[in-house]
Motif scaffolding. Structure first.
Motif, PDB file in Angstrom:
ATOM      1  N   MET A   1      52.746  45.594  67.809  1.00  0.00           N
ATOM      2  CA  MET A   1      51.316  45.293  67.908  1.00  0.00           C
ATOM      3  C   MET A   1      50.576  46.493  68.504  1.00  0.00           C
ATOM      4  SD  MET A   1      49.525  42.157  69.935  1.00  0.00           S
ATOM      5  CE  MET A   1      50.620  40.991  69.115  1.00  0.00           C
ATOM      6  N   LYS A   2      49.574  46.999  67.811  1.00  0.00           N
ATOM      7  CA  LYS A   2      48.864  48.181  68.277  1.00  0.00           C
ATOM      8  C   LYS A   2      47.969  47.862  69.461  1.00  0.00           C
ATOM      9  CE  LYS A   2      48.875  50.862  63.996  1.00  0.00           C
ATOM     10  NZ  LYS A   2      48.040  51.589  63.008  1.00  0.00           N
ATOM     11  N   THR A   3      47.838  48.849  70.336  1.00  0.00           N
ATOM     12  CA  THR A   3      47.035  48.710  71.551  1.00  0.00           C
ATOM     13  C   THR A   3      45.753  49.522  71.464  1.00  0.00           C
ATOM     14  OG1 THR A   3      49.037  48.398  72.867  1.00  0.00           O
ATOM     15  CG2 THR A   3      47.066  49.079  74.061  1.00  0.00           C
ATOM     16  N   LEU A   4      45.795  50.660  70.773  1.00  0.00           N
ATOM     17  CA  LEU A   4      44.697  51.619  70.768  1.00  0.00           C
ATOM     18  C   LEU A   4      44.022  51.700  69.406  1.00  0.00           C
ATOM     19  CD1 LEU A   4      46.499  54.553  72.617  1.00  0.00           C
ATOM     20  CD2 LEU A   4      45.188  52.673  73.637  1.00  0.00           C
ATOM     21  N   MET A   5      42.736  52.011  69.441  1.00  0.00           N
ATOM     22  CA  MET A   5      41.988  52.355  68.229  1.00  0.00           C
ATOM     23  C   MET A   5      41.271  53.667  68.505  1.00  0.00           C
ATOM     24  SD  MET A   5      39.022  50.234  66.123  1.00  0.00           S
ATOM     25  CE  MET A   5      40.123  48.888  65.701  1.00  0.00           C
ATOM     26  N   ASP A   6      41.312  54.593  67.544  1.00  0.00           N
ATOM     27  CA  ASP A   6      40.623  55.860  67.760  1.00  0.00           C
ATOM     28  C   ASP A   6      39.178  55.768  67.269  1.00  0.00           C
ATOM     29  OD1 ASP A   6      40.705  56.178  64.962  1.00  0.00           O
ATOM     30  OD2 ASP A   6      42.455  57.493  65.045  1.00  0.00           O
ATOM     31  N   VAL A   7      38.390  56.758  67.657  1.00  0.00           N
ATOM     32  CA  VAL A   7      36.960  56.746  67.340  1.00  0.00           C
ATOM     33  C   VAL A   7      36.692  56.742  65.834  1.00  0.00           C
ATOM     34  CG1 VAL A   7      34.866  58.172  67.446  1.00  0.00           C
ATOM     35  CG2 VAL A   7      36.133  57.645  69.538  1.00  0.00           C
ATOM     36  N   PRO A   8      37.363  57.580  65.022  1.00  0.00           N
ATOM     37  CA  PRO A   8      37.084  57.528  63.573  1.00  0.00           C
ATOM     38  C   PRO A   8      37.333  56.150  62.964  1.00  0.00           C
ATOM     39  CG  PRO A   8      38.274  59.533  64.119  1.00  0.00           C
ATOM     40  CD  PRO A   8      38.291  58.689  65.353  1.00  0.00           C
ATOM     41  N   THR A   9      38.372  55.459  63.428  1.00  0.00           N
ATOM     42  CA  THR A   9      38.655  54.124  62.887  1.00  0.00           C
ATOM     43  C   THR A   9      37.557  53.143  63.264  1.00  0.00           C
ATOM     44  OG1 THR A   9      41.037  54.538  62.986  1.00  0.00           O
ATOM     45  CG2 THR A   9      40.333  52.247  62.818  1.00  0.00           C
ATOM     46  N   LEU A  10      37.110  53.204  64.509  1.00  0.00           N
ATOM     47  CA  LEU A  10      36.022  52.319  64.927  1.00  0.00           C
ATOM     48  C   LEU A  10      34.758  52.622  64.134  1.00  0.00           C
ATOM     49  CD1 LEU A  10      34.684  50.209  66.725  1.00  0.00           C
ATOM     50  CD2 LEU A  10      34.326  52.005  68.447  1.00  0.00           C
ATOM     51  N   ARG A  11      34.447  53.892  63.971  1.00  0.00           N
ATOM     52  CA  ARG A  11      33.241  54.278  63.226  1.00  0.00           C
ATOM     53  C   ARG A  11      33.301  53.755  61.793  1.00  0.00           C
ATOM     54  NH1 ARG A  11      27.991  56.208  64.066  1.00  0.00           N
ATOM     55  NH2 ARG A  11      27.353  57.444  62.268  1.00  0.00           N
ATOM     56  N   GLU A  12      34.474  53.871  61.166  1.00  0.00           N
ATOM     57  CA  GLU A  12      34.645  53.388  59.804  1.00  0.00           C
ATOM     58  C   GLU A  12      34.438  51.882  59.726  1.00  0.00           C
ATOM     59  OE1 GLU A  12      35.413  52.756  55.834  1.00  0.00           O
ATOM     60  OE2 GLU A  12      34.880  54.616  56.875  1.00  0.00           O
ATOM     61  N   ARG A  13      34.965  51.160  60.700  1.00  0.00           N
ATOM     62  CA  ARG A  13      34.772  49.705  60.718  1.00  0.00           C
ATOM     63  C   ARG A  13      33.295  49.354  60.833  1.00  0.00           C
ATOM     64  NH1 ARG A  13      39.006  46.296  61.317  1.00  0.00           N
ATOM     65  NH2 ARG A  13      37.503  44.706  61.966  1.00  0.00           N
ATOM     66  N   MET A  14      32.609  50.065  61.700  1.00  0.00           N
ATOM     67  CA  MET A  14      31.200  49.770  61.940  1.00  0.00           C
ATOM     68  C   MET A  14      30.339  50.093  60.722  1.00  0.00           C
ATOM     69  SD  MET A  14      31.066  51.193  65.866  1.00  0.00           S
ATOM     70  CE  MET A  14      29.290  50.985  66.097  1.00  0.00           C
ATOM     71  N   THR A  15      30.601  51.220  60.063  1.00  0.00           N
ATOM     72  CA  THR A  15      29.768  51.627  58.937  1.00  0.00           C
ATOM     73  C   THR A  15      30.104  50.865  57.661  1.00  0.00           C
ATOM     74  OG1 THR A  15      31.284  53.466  58.483  1.00  0.00           O
ATOM     75  CG2 THR A  15      29.363  53.932  59.862  1.00  0.00           C
ATOM     76  N   SER A  16      31.317  50.293  57.590  1.00  0.00           N
ATOM     77  CA  SER A  16      31.707  49.551  56.384  1.00  0.00           C
ATOM     78  C   SER A  16      31.421  48.062  56.508  1.00  0.00           C
ATOM     79  CB  SER A  16      33.197  49.761  56.099  1.00  0.00           C
ATOM     80  OG  SER A  16      33.992  49.231  57.144  1.00  0.00           O
ATOM     81  N   GLY A  17      30.878  47.651  57.661  1.00  0.00           N
ATOM     82  CA  GLY A  17      30.479  46.263  57.833  1.00  0.00           C
ATOM     83  C   GLY A  17      31.595  45.314  58.223  1.00  0.00           C
ATOM     84  N   GLN A  18      32.755  45.838  58.621  1.00  0.00           N
ATOM     85  CA  GLN A  18      33.830  44.956  59.065  1.00  0.00           C
ATOM     86  C   GLN A  18      33.464  44.354  60.422  1.00  0.00           C
ATOM     87  OE1 GLN A  18      37.960  46.618  58.252  1.00  0.00           O
ATOM     88  NE2 GLN A  18      36.730  48.476  57.986  1.00  0.00           N
ATOM     89  N   ARG A  19      33.702  43.068  60.564  1.00  0.00           N
ATOM     90  CA  ARG A  19      33.287  42.348  61.763  1.00  0.00           C
ATOM     91  C   ARG A  19      34.052  42.888  62.973  1.00  0.00           C
ATOM     92  NH1 ARG A  19      29.420  39.543  64.583  1.00  0.00           N
ATOM     93  NH2 ARG A  19      30.490  38.426  66.270  1.00  0.00           N
ATOM     94  N   THR A  20      33.310  43.574  63.851  1.00  0.00           N
ATOM     95  CA  THR A  20      33.910  44.200  65.025  1.00  0.00           C
ATOM     96  C   THR A  20      33.008  43.965  66.227  1.00  0.00           C
ATOM     97  OG1 THR A  20      34.774  45.953  63.583  1.00  0.00           O
ATOM     98  CG2 THR A  20      34.863  46.344  65.958  1.00  0.00           C
ATOM     99  N   VAL A  21      33.567  43.409  67.274  1.00  0.00           N
ATOM    100  CA  VAL A  21      32.831  43.216  68.524  1.00  0.00           C
ATOM    101  C   VAL A  21      33.212  44.357  69.459  1.00  0.00           C
ATOM    102  CG1 VAL A  21      32.437  41.706  70.501  1.00  0.00           C
ATOM    103  CG2 VAL A  21      32.792  40.729  68.224  1.00  0.00           C
TER     104      VAL A  21
END
Length: 301
Positions: A1-21
């Protein structure tokens, strides 16, 4: 189970509309202005989480400075932050994840697995050149259900015997472990049998976590190995969660002692001082010294 997310992955989620809190846990001991820092600039859409009120119950004698929050209160707070059952949650701060890890641990303990620490935190977001937002974010009420008990923890009455069967790590700064200074809790020193493992040494350049292989090597040098029980404490249960996240990133599971040194040092329990090596006999404060109050200022881990 992953613990970390890097900035590019978060940015991609946010710009692609994936539900992220995205949750901003700006907090540091001695700095009461986390909310002001958040208002002045945060990752777009991020909701502020107040560690003192949302991630801890009020301090109490015999329980420590940051007792775990009551389950119902934490679930209500998580819904107010806008978390729904099938969301992905990313928590960050501006101190290498030390405060955000408390939120990560509590959500994991509540059975919510899709939660990550933003590796490098706000500094990494800024370094990538991405925009910040000002003001308050007011999310819609979420529907997440949380039930504690999914992460291992140890009670106070289990702590004194634990070093005889497992590896107990002290995540505070080395000088606090050795008892050279204690800026906030009643006594200086550490739990007998604990090994010094400052959580800051889990971080590398840009306050990012070291690679998993380097973390495994670090913990192996402390006697940590798969199949051997591991427990972590710190000053009040905050940075210990960060060390547990580092262990998880390295593929190791560890229990949290929630009360940590702030609970232990309030009670009539043995205290060790000085460096402590595996197999050595710890130096202990005489009983007359154990009750002395060594508080100097409101800073520290």
């Amino acid at each position: 189970m992953k613990t970390l997310m890097d900035v590019p992955t978060l940015r991609e989620r946010m710009t692609s509309g994936q539900r992220t809190v995205v949750l901003d846990v700006r907090w540091a001991l001695g700095d009461p202005d986390g909310h002001k820092h958040y208002l002045a600039g945060h990752i777009p859409g991020a909701v502020f989480v107040d560690l003192e009120t949302g991630l801890a119950a009020p301090p109490a004698q015999g329980l420590g400075r940051h007792p775990l929050p009551e389950p119902a209160a934490f679930e209500e707070a998580a819904r107010e932050w806008g978390i729904n059952t099938y969301d992905t949650v990313v928590a960050y701060d501006d101190v290498g994840g030390v405060s955000a890890a408390r939120l990560w641990w509590l959500l994991r303990d509540g059975g919510f697995d899709d939660v990550f620490l933003l590796d490098g935190g706000l500094a990494a977001w800024r370094q990538a050149g991405f925009e910040l937002e000002t003001g308050e974010e007011c999310p819609s009420l979420g529907d997440v259900r949380l039930e504690p008990g999914h992460m291992p923890l140890l009670r106070l009455d289990e702590m004194e015997a634990f070093p005889g069967t497992g590896v107990l790590l002290d995540a505070r700064a080395g000088e606090r472990y050795r008892g050279e200074k204690e800026p906030v809790d009643p006594k200086a020193g550490h739990i007998p049998g604990a090994l010094s493992a400052p959580t800051t040494e889990n971080l590398g350049t840009g306050a990012r976590f070291l690679p998993a292989a380097e973390l495994r090597a670090r913990f192996r040098s402390l006697g940590v190995a798969h199949g051997k029980p591991i427990a972590v404490y710190c000053g009040s249960g905050i940075s210990a969660a960060h060390e547990i996240a580092a262990l998880a990133h390295a593929g190791l599971e560890a229990a949290l002692f929630p009360g940590s040194w702030s609970q232990w040092s309030q009670l009539d329990l043995p205290v060790a001082v000085g460096p402590e090596l595996r197999g050595s006999t710890p130096a202990r404060r005489p009983a007359s010294a154990r009750g002395q109050d060594t508080r100097q200022c409101q800073s520290g881990g």
